[in-house]
Design a protein around this motif. Structure first.
Motif, PDB file in Angstrom:
ATOM      1  N   MET A   1       0.844  -1.167   0.000  1.00 44.10           N
ATOM      2  CA  MET A   1       0.000   0.000   0.000  1.00 44.10           C
ATOM      3  C   MET A   1       0.896   1.241   0.000  1.00 44.10           C
ATOM      4  N   PRO A   2       0.716   2.159  -0.950  1.00 42.93           N
ATOM      5  CA  PRO A   2       1.563   3.355  -1.019  1.00 42.93           C
ATOM      6  C   PRO A   2       1.266   4.310   0.138  1.00 42.93           C
ATOM      7  N   LYS A   3       2.353   4.948   0.592  1.00 44.82           N
ATOM      8  CA  LYS A   3       2.225   5.921   1.681  1.00 44.82           C
ATOM      9  C   LYS A   3       1.753   7.253   1.122  1.00 44.82           C
ATOM     10  N   THR A   4       0.793   7.864   1.778  1.00 52.49           N
ATOM     11  CA  THR A   4       0.305   9.166   1.341  1.00 52.49           C
ATOM     12  C   THR A   4       0.898  10.239   2.241  1.00 52.49           C
ATOM     13  N   THR A   5       1.186  11.355   1.648  1.00 52.63           N
ATOM     14  CA  THR A   5       1.698  12.479   2.432  1.00 52.63           C
ATOM     15  C   THR A   5       0.672  13.595   2.419  1.00 52.63           C
ATOM     16  N   THR A   6       0.606  14.261   3.504  1.00 50.94           N
ATOM     17  CA  THR A   6      -0.335  15.368   3.628  1.00 50.94           C
ATOM     18  C   THR A   6       0.427  16.675   3.477  1.00 50.94           C
ATOM     19  N   VAL A   7      -0.059  17.536   2.622  1.00 50.69           N
ATOM     20  CA  VAL A   7       0.549  18.841   2.426  1.00 50.69           C
ATOM     21  C   VAL A   7      -0.271  19.853   3.213  1.00 50.69           C
ATOM     22  N   PRO A   8       0.378  20.587   4.135  1.00 50.77           N
ATOM     23  CA  PRO A   8      -0.392  21.562   4.912  1.00 50.77           C
ATOM     24  C   PRO A   8      -0.912  22.681   4.018  1.00 50.77           C
ATOM     25  N   THR A   9      -2.105  23.093   4.292  1.00 50.28           N
ATOM     26  CA  THR A   9      -2.683  24.210   3.548  1.00 50.28           C
ATOM     27  C   THR A   9      -2.360  25.498   4.273  1.00 50.28           C
ATOM     28  N   GLN A  10      -2.350  26.574   3.530  1.00 48.05           N
ATOM     29  CA  GLN A  10      -2.064  27.865   4.155  1.00 48.05           C
ATOM     30  C   GLN A  10      -3.266  28.324   4.947  1.00 48.05           C
ATOM     31  N   SER A  11      -2.990  28.773   6.123  1.00 45.30           N
ATOM     32  CA  SER A  11      -4.049  29.250   6.997  1.00 45.30           C
ATOM     33  C   SER A  11      -4.464  30.658   6.572  1.00 45.30           C
ATOM     34  N   LYS A  12      -5.723  30.931   6.711  1.00 46.84           N
ATOM     35  CA  LYS A  12      -6.220  32.267   6.373  1.00 46.84           C
ATOM     36  C   LYS A  12      -6.126  33.199   7.581  1.00 46.84           C
ATOM     37  N   ARG A  13      -5.688  32.669   8.705  1.00 45.38           N
ATOM     38  CA  ARG A  13      -5.536  33.488   9.902  1.00 45.38           C
ATOM     39  C   ARG A  13      -4.261  34.301   9.828  1.00 45.38           C
ATOM     40  N   ARG A  14      -4.289  35.411  10.512  1.00 44.01           N
ATOM     41  CA  ARG A  14      -3.083  36.227  10.629  1.00 44.01           C
ATOM     42  C   ARG A  14      -2.116  35.541  11.576  1.00 44.01           C
ATOM     43  N   PRO A  15      -0.840  35.761  11.387  1.00 47.53           N
ATOM     44  CA  PRO A  15       0.111  35.191  12.356  1.00 47.53           C
ATOM     45  C   PRO A  15      -0.070  35.843  13.719  1.00 47.53           C
ATOM     46  N   LEU A  16       0.168  35.084  14.770  1.00 45.56           N
ATOM     47  CA  LEU A  16      -0.033  35.583  16.124  1.00 45.56           C
ATOM     48  C   LEU A  16       1.129  36.439  16.620  1.00 45.56           C
ATOM     49  N   ILE A  17       2.223  36.453  15.886  1.00 44.47           N
ATOM     50  CA  ILE A  17       3.383  37.220  16.301  1.00 44.47           C
ATOM     51  C   ILE A  17       3.158  38.694  15.953  1.00 44.47           C
ATOM     52  N   ARG A  18       3.227  39.519  16.977  1.00 45.06           N
ATOM     53  CA  ARG A  18       3.066  40.956  16.776  1.00 45.06           C
ATOM     54  C   ARG A  18       4.267  41.653  17.360  1.00 45.06           C
ATOM     55  N   GLU A  19       4.714  42.666  16.678  1.00 46.32           N
ATOM     56  CA  GLU A  19       5.834  43.433  17.200  1.00 46.32           C
ATOM     57  C   GLU A  19       5.352  44.337  18.318  1.00 46.32           C
ATOM     58  N   LYS A  20       6.148  44.394  19.374  1.00 42.14           N
ATOM     59  CA  LYS A  20       5.823  45.287  20.477  1.00 42.14           C
ATOM     60  C   LYS A  20       6.274  46.692  20.099  1.00 42.14           C
ATOM     61  N   PRO A  21       5.493  47.690  20.449  1.00 46.39           N
ATOM     62  CA  PRO A  21       5.945  49.055  20.179  1.00 46.39           C
ATOM     63  C   PRO A  21       7.153  49.382  21.057  1.00 46.39           C
ATOM     64  N   ALA A  22       7.989  50.257  20.566  1.00 45.86           N
ATOM     65  CA  ALA A  22       9.157  50.665  21.338  1.00 45.86           C
ATOM     66  C   ALA A  22       8.694  51.375  22.609  1.00 45.86           C
ATOM     67  N   PRO A  23       9.341  51.100  23.733  1.00 43.95           N
ATOM     68  CA  PRO A  23       8.919  51.742  24.988  1.00 43.95           C
ATOM     69  C   PRO A  23       9.229  53.238  24.971  1.00 43.95           C
ATOM     70  N   ILE A  24       8.393  54.015  25.658  1.00 46.66           N
ATOM     71  CA  ILE A  24       8.660  55.445  25.792  1.00 46.66           C
ATOM     72  C   ILE A  24       9.459  55.724  27.058  1.00 46.66           C
ATOM     73  N   ALA A  25       9.429  54.777  27.984  1.00 43.77           N
ATOM     74  CA  ALA A  25      10.191  54.908  29.225  1.00 43.77           C
ATOM     75  C   ALA A  25      10.579  53.518  29.713  1.00 43.77           C
ATOM     76  N   TYR A  26      11.669  53.478  30.465  1.00 46.76           N
ATOM     77  CA  TYR A  26      12.180  52.223  31.002  1.00 46.76           C
ATOM     78  C   TYR A  26      12.222  52.293  32.521  1.00 46.76           C
ATOM     79  N   ARG A  27      12.125  51.150  33.167  1.00 47.03           N
ATOM     80  CA  ARG A  27      12.429  51.061  34.583  1.00 47.03           C
ATOM     81  C   ARG A  27      13.927  50.811  34.701  1.00 47.03           C
TER      82      ARG A  27
END
Length: 88
Positions: A1-27
């Motif tokens: 029996m031949p092995k089948t491979t699954t190809v992932p489909t592209q998600s329509k969701r936005r990536p969860l990684i978001r850039e943090k804004p640069a801080p205006i002040a530091y501790r």
């Protein structure tokens, strides 16, 4: 029996990684790390008036522009009173 491979489909969701804004002040710890010095040295620079700092509710804050000015050669960026009151 031949092995089948699954190809992932592209998600329509936005990536969860978001850039943090640069801080205006530091501790203190973050400011010292940002410019590559220790806490003790940072406190010395604050005491000498080379880096302005503001206390609010027991926490010490240093504006990002003041750190940039210090590492750029000490250009004055304006009085500390221009920092917005953080107690609101």
């Amino acid at each position: 029996m031949p092995k089948t491979t699954t190809v992932p489909t592209q998600s329509k969701r936005r990536p969860l990684i978001r850039e943090k804004p640069a801080p205006i002040a530091y501790r203190i710890n973050d400011a010292a790390e940002a410019i590559g010095i220790g806490r003790a040295k940072l406190y010395q620079l604050i005491a000498a008036g080379k880096i302005p700092a503001k206390k609010c509710d027991g926490l010490t804050f240093i504006r990002a522009v003041d750190l940039d000015a210090y590492i750029s050669g000490g250009e004055d960026v304006g009085p500390l009173s221009s920092m917005q009151d953080l107690a609101r």
